[in-house]
Design a protein around this motif. Structure first.
Motif, PDB file in Angstrom:
ATOM      1  N   LEU A   1       0.830  -1.198   0.000  1.00  0.00           N
ATOM      2  CA  LEU A   1       0.000   0.000   0.000  1.00  0.00           C
ATOM      3  C   LEU A   1       0.862   1.245   0.000  1.00  0.00           C
ATOM      4  O   LEU A   1       1.930   1.295   0.628  1.00  0.00           O
ATOM      5  CB  LEU A   1      -0.910   0.010   1.227  1.00  0.00           C
ATOM      6  CG  LEU A   1      -1.929  -1.134   1.379  1.00  0.00           C
ATOM      7  CD1 LEU A   1      -2.727  -0.941   2.672  1.00  0.00           C
ATOM      8  CD2 LEU A   1      -2.846  -1.204   0.177  1.00  0.00           C
TER       9      LEU A   1
ATOM     10  N   LEU B   1      -7.116  -0.245   1.008  1.00  0.00           N
ATOM     11  CA  LEU B   1      -6.861  -1.553   0.408  1.00  0.00           C
ATOM     12  C   LEU B   1      -7.580  -1.697  -0.937  1.00  0.00           C
ATOM     13  O   LEU B   1      -7.007  -2.188  -1.921  1.00  0.00           O
ATOM     14  CB  LEU B   1      -7.338  -2.644   1.371  1.00  0.00           C
ATOM     15  CG  LEU B   1      -6.688  -4.020   1.249  1.00  0.00           C
ATOM     16  CD1 LEU B   1      -5.207  -3.941   1.574  1.00  0.00           C
ATOM     17  CD2 LEU B   1      -7.372  -5.004   2.189  1.00  0.00           C
TER      18      LEU B   1
ATOM     19  N   TYR C   1      -6.080  -2.287  -4.725  1.00  0.00           N
ATOM     20  CA  TYR C   1      -6.530  -3.439  -5.528  1.00  0.00           C
ATOM     21  C   TYR C   1      -6.869  -3.003  -6.954  1.00  0.00           C
ATOM     22  O   TYR C   1      -6.444  -3.629  -7.941  1.00  0.00           O
ATOM     23  CB  TYR C   1      -7.731  -4.067  -4.831  1.00  0.00           C
ATOM     24  CG  TYR C   1      -8.531  -5.038  -5.656  1.00  0.00           C
ATOM     25  CD1 TYR C   1      -8.093  -6.343  -5.877  1.00  0.00           C
ATOM     26  CD2 TYR C   1      -9.760  -4.642  -6.210  1.00  0.00           C
ATOM     27  CE1 TYR C   1      -8.841  -7.234  -6.630  1.00  0.00           C
ATOM     28  CE2 TYR C   1     -10.517  -5.533  -6.952  1.00  0.00           C
ATOM     29  CZ  TYR C   1     -10.057  -6.825  -7.166  1.00  0.00           C
ATOM     30  OH  TYR C   1     -10.804  -7.693  -7.908  1.00  0.00           O
TER      31      TYR C   1
ATOM     32  N   PHE D   1      -1.803  -9.607  -5.224  1.00  0.00           N
ATOM     33  CA  PHE D   1      -2.179  -8.668  -4.167  1.00  0.00           C
ATOM     34  C   PHE D   1      -3.302  -9.259  -3.317  1.00  0.00           C
ATOM     35  O   PHE D   1      -3.257  -9.216  -2.078  1.00  0.00           O
ATOM     36  CB  PHE D   1      -2.617  -7.349  -4.810  1.00  0.00           C
ATOM     37  CG  PHE D   1      -3.194  -6.347  -3.850  1.00  0.00           C
ATOM     38  CD1 PHE D   1      -2.376  -5.420  -3.212  1.00  0.00           C
ATOM     39  CD2 PHE D   1      -4.553  -6.306  -3.582  1.00  0.00           C
ATOM     40  CE1 PHE D   1      -2.906  -4.491  -2.330  1.00  0.00           C
ATOM     41  CE2 PHE D   1      -5.094  -5.394  -2.701  1.00  0.00           C
ATOM     42  CZ  PHE D   1      -4.270  -4.479  -2.071  1.00  0.00           C
TER      43      PHE D   1
ATOM     44  N   TYR E   1      -2.021 -12.089  -1.107  1.00  0.00           N
ATOM     45  CA  TYR E   1      -1.192 -11.634   0.009  1.00  0.00           C
ATOM     46  C   TYR E   1      -2.040 -11.007   1.116  1.00  0.00           C
ATOM     47  O   TYR E   1      -1.945 -11.400   2.291  1.00  0.00           O
ATOM     48  CB  TYR E   1      -0.149 -10.632  -0.490  1.00  0.00           C
ATOM     49  CG  TYR E   1       0.619  -9.957   0.615  1.00  0.00           C
ATOM     50  CD1 TYR E   1       1.466 -10.696   1.446  1.00  0.00           C
ATOM     51  CD2 TYR E   1       0.487  -8.590   0.854  1.00  0.00           C
ATOM     52  CE1 TYR E   1       2.163 -10.079   2.482  1.00  0.00           C
ATOM     53  CE2 TYR E   1       1.173  -7.970   1.879  1.00  0.00           C
ATOM     54  CZ  TYR E   1       2.009  -8.715   2.695  1.00  0.00           C
ATOM     55  OH  TYR E   1       2.700  -8.115   3.722  1.00  0.00           O
ATOM     56  N   PHE E   2      -2.901 -10.044   0.760  1.00  0.00           N
ATOM     57  CA  PHE E   2      -3.708  -9.388   1.789  1.00  0.00           C
ATOM     58  C   PHE E   2      -4.858 -10.284   2.249  1.00  0.00           C
ATOM     59  O   PHE E   2      -5.444 -10.041   3.304  1.00  0.00           O
ATOM     60  CB  PHE E   2      -4.223  -8.041   1.281  1.00  0.00           C
ATOM     61  CG  PHE E   2      -3.173  -6.964   1.320  1.00  0.00           C
ATOM     62  CD1 PHE E   2      -2.902  -6.282   2.492  1.00  0.00           C
ATOM     63  CD2 PHE E   2      -2.439  -6.667   0.192  1.00  0.00           C
ATOM     64  CE1 PHE E   2      -1.926  -5.291   2.537  1.00  0.00           C
ATOM     65  CE2 PHE E   2      -1.463  -5.681   0.213  1.00  0.00           C
ATOM     66  CZ  PHE E   2      -1.189  -4.997   1.394  1.00  0.00           C
TER      67      PHE E   2
ATOM     68  N   ASP F   1       2.560 -15.483   1.363  1.00  0.00           N
ATOM     69  CA  ASP F   1       3.505 -14.485   1.871  1.00  0.00           C
ATOM     70  C   ASP F   1       4.761 -14.520   1.014  1.00  0.00           C
ATOM     71  O   ASP F   1       5.095 -15.558   0.430  1.00  0.00           O
ATOM     72  CB  ASP F   1       3.883 -14.775   3.330  1.00  0.00           C
ATOM     73  CG  ASP F   1       2.910 -14.167   4.321  1.00  0.00           C
ATOM     74  OD1 ASP F   1       2.366 -13.080   4.019  1.00  0.00           O
ATOM     75  OD2 ASP F   1       2.675 -14.782   5.378  1.00  0.00           O
TER      76      ASP F   1
ATOM     77  N   ALA G   1      -6.289 -13.109   7.008  1.00  0.00           N
ATOM     78  CA  ALA G   1      -6.558 -11.985   6.121  1.00  0.00           C
ATOM     79  C   ALA G   1      -6.395 -10.656   6.844  1.00  0.00           C
ATOM     80  O   ALA G   1      -6.604 -10.553   8.063  1.00  0.00           O
ATOM     81  CB  ALA G   1      -7.960 -12.092   5.547  1.00  0.00           C
ATOM     82  N   ASP G   2      -6.034  -9.622   6.090  1.00  0.00           N
ATOM     83  CA  ASP G   2      -5.962  -8.260   6.610  1.00  0.00           C
ATOM     84  C   ASP G   2      -7.326  -7.840   7.154  1.00  0.00           C
ATOM     85  O   ASP G   2      -8.369  -8.236   6.634  1.00  0.00           O
ATOM     86  CB  ASP G   2      -5.511  -7.314   5.486  1.00  0.00           C
ATOM     87  CG  ASP G   2      -5.228  -5.911   5.991  1.00  0.00           C
ATOM     88  OD1 ASP G   2      -6.195  -5.135   6.154  1.00  0.00           O
ATOM     89  OD2 ASP G   2      -4.046  -5.582   6.205  1.00  0.00           O
TER      90      ASP G   2
ATOM     91  N   ILE H   1      -9.896  -6.473   4.648  1.00  0.00           N
ATOM     92  CA  ILE H   1     -10.109  -7.218   3.409  1.00  0.00           C
ATOM     93  C   ILE H   1     -11.571  -7.191   2.974  1.00  0.00           C
ATOM     94  O   ILE H   1     -11.877  -7.329   1.784  1.00  0.00           O
ATOM     95  CB  ILE H   1      -9.624  -8.678   3.558  1.00  0.00           C
ATOM     96  CG1 ILE H   1      -9.389  -9.305   2.173  1.00  0.00           C
ATOM     97  CG2 ILE H   1     -10.599  -9.501   4.387  1.00  0.00           C
ATOM     98  CD1 ILE H   1      -8.298  -8.680   1.377  1.00  0.00           C
TER      99      ILE H   1
END
Length: 500
Positions: A162, A168, A172, A187, A190-191, A196, A331-332, A335
């Motif tokens: 970011l 987020l 995206y 992306f 990962y988020f 990772d 997850a973030d 998300i």
């Protein structure tokens, strides 16, 4: 600052969007739709005419009419999908009701010694209904992490991070527009906590690992499609002399297609940080298409009819919109802001389906009945996605030329008349559009029907059923083991024709 909830233009490549070989096959294939009489005889009308849906087989067919008429047809469409995936079996059934045909013809007698009459016809047929559902379960050794790993490989980790004060969902969309679909999926992986980087401290890192641990994982996949490919035909035809009918049609298509897919996974190893994942995708395609057709029907004696027609390529102008959602234990926190309200809008593109040639033969037994046979050929390897100068479309066109082949279609129909009552039946065979014959199998179908003529009007009923096997990968990469699906499509139709 308000969270983003908008559309954004993606200049993404064809390889990873909906613009691929699947679209070519989808829009090149027309199901057996139309009037109930046409369906009851499996569409074998190329040398017969005298039916509004017969214009699909041969545009000269409207010149066979002796008077004007109007026809309307409604259908119940039943789709059954039997799916086998990693030895697990699931059956899904869906029913849909449609007004699938509506049209009329005007017949004008001619004073010209050569041209006996001229007809002008207008007809709408649902060339194909996309309403369908498939439910799939299985214990797979190929998780959705492989999908994201395949896209992430080679993508610099720094491209996924970011920017200052960036949301987020903004990142995206921006990554998709700036870098492409592969980077956007990396992306998301990962988020979404699925993957990772090998070295999180190195922005130039291009290698990634999965956060999921499993030997097999329980997968549940649901796919629902809706929409239609509707075809409106404007037709002009005439009878020349006593034995020749000539015609031409302009065909205008209207396309709406939506596909929702939902995947959930659980049953990971006990030491896996991820216990549950979900990944949803929504695709919406809409646009229009155009084609033209030319045809002729000739009488050979009192009992024999021959026909031939040319169906031009159909040029579809389409646009795609896609949305995605993802979640997992890692997850973030934000998300959920990437959801179906955040929409990727792709540039418009063109699909050109191949031309089709049809030859027809019919034997008429006076007022008692008839037998009719149609044979069509279409070389699917000639299909194109345009603009062909686009490197990604060029790559996809090479795949189309290699994997698709010639399609032969055979339709056989008959009708037996008992005074005002008509009994009908038919059979059709359609060769697989794939050269290997396995990705999509051959289609076999049969039909039957009955009609009753009241004098000034007619009521028709038909039943048709077609079966076809195909193999489907859940995603375009990372999960190569296909689902084996047997599709059975059953259609009940009721039509009413009014003479005027």
């Amino acid at each position: 600052m308000r969270r983003l909830n908008t559309f954004f233009l993606l200049l993404a490549c064809a390889y990873a969007s909906a613009q691929n070989i699947n679209d070519v096959v989808r829009y090149s294939t027309e199901s057996l739709q139309g009037t109930a009489r046409y369906q009851a005889m499996s569409g074998a009308f190329g040398a017969l005419g005298g039916d509004l849906s017969a214009l699909n087989a041969n545009p000269a067919g409207s010149a066979v009419f002796n008077h004007g008429l109007f026809t309307i047809t409604g259908s119940k469409n039943r789709q059954q999908n039997d799916a086998t995936y990693f030895s697990s079996f699931n059956a899904t059934t869906i029913n849909a009701f449609d007004l699938n045909q509506l049209g009329g013809v005007f017949v004008f007698k001619s004073r010209n010694d050569n041209w006996k009459k001229v007809s002008l016809a207008f007809n709408y047929d649902m060339a194909r209904s996309f309403d369908n559902e498939t439910y799939i379960t299985g214990n797979s050794d190929q998780g959705i992490d492989n999908y994201f790993l395949n896209f992430a490989g080679g993508v610099p980790f720094g491209d996924l991070l970011l920017q200052d004060n960036e949301f987020l969902e903004e990142a995206y969309l921006d990554i998709g527009a700036s870098y492409g679909y592969a980077e956007q999926q990396a992306f998301l992986g990962y988020f979404g906590g699925i993957i990772d980087p090998m070295d999180e401290s190195d922005n130039n890192n291009t290698s990634y690992i999965s956060n999921a641990r499993y030997s097999t994982v329980n997968q549940r996949y649901f796919e629902s499609t809706t929409g239609h490919n509707g075809k409106f035909t404007a037709n002009l035809a005439g009878q020349y002399g006593d034995n020749l009918y000539l015609g031409a049609s302009l065909n205008f298509h209207n396309v709406l297609f939506e596909k929702l897919s939902q995947l959930t996974e659980n049953g990971f190893d006990s030491d896996s940080e991820i216990k549950n994942t979900s990944f949803d995708n929504l695709l919406r395609t809409q646009g229009n298409g155009f084609s033209f057709s030319l045809g002729a029907i000739g009488k050979v004696g009192d009992n024999l009819r021959v026909g031939g027609s040319y169906q031009s390529p159909t040029w579809y102008n389409l646009s795609d919109e896609t949305s995605q959602k993802i979640n997992s234990d890692l997850a973030d926190d934000d998300i959920s802001f990437i959801n179906f309200n955040v929409v990727n809008v792709f540039e418009k593109y063109t699909i050109q389906t191949p031309a089709k040639l049809t030859g027809s033969l019919a034997v008429i037994f006076g007022q008692q009945g008839l037998i009719s046979l149609d044979y069509s050929y279409q070389d699917m390897s000639k299909a194109k996605i345009k603009p062909t100068a686009d490197p990604s479309f060029s790559l996809e066109n090479n795949i189309i030329a290699k994997e698709l082949g010639g399609v032969s279609t055979l339709r056989l129909g008959g009708e037996y008349r008992l005074a005002a009552l008509s009994l009908r039946a038919g059979y059709r065979y359609e060769q697989s559009p794939y050269a290997d014959g396995n990705t999509v199998g051959d289609l076999n179908g049969y039909s039957a029907g009955i009609g009753y003529n009241f004098g000034g009007s007619r009521l028709d009923f038909s039943f048709s059923e077609a079966t076809q096997d195909y193999r489907k990968s859940l995603y375009e990469t990372g999960m190569p083991t296909p689902v084996n699906i047997t599709n059975k499509n059953s259609v009940f139709s009721l039509g009413y024709t009014l003479n005027f």
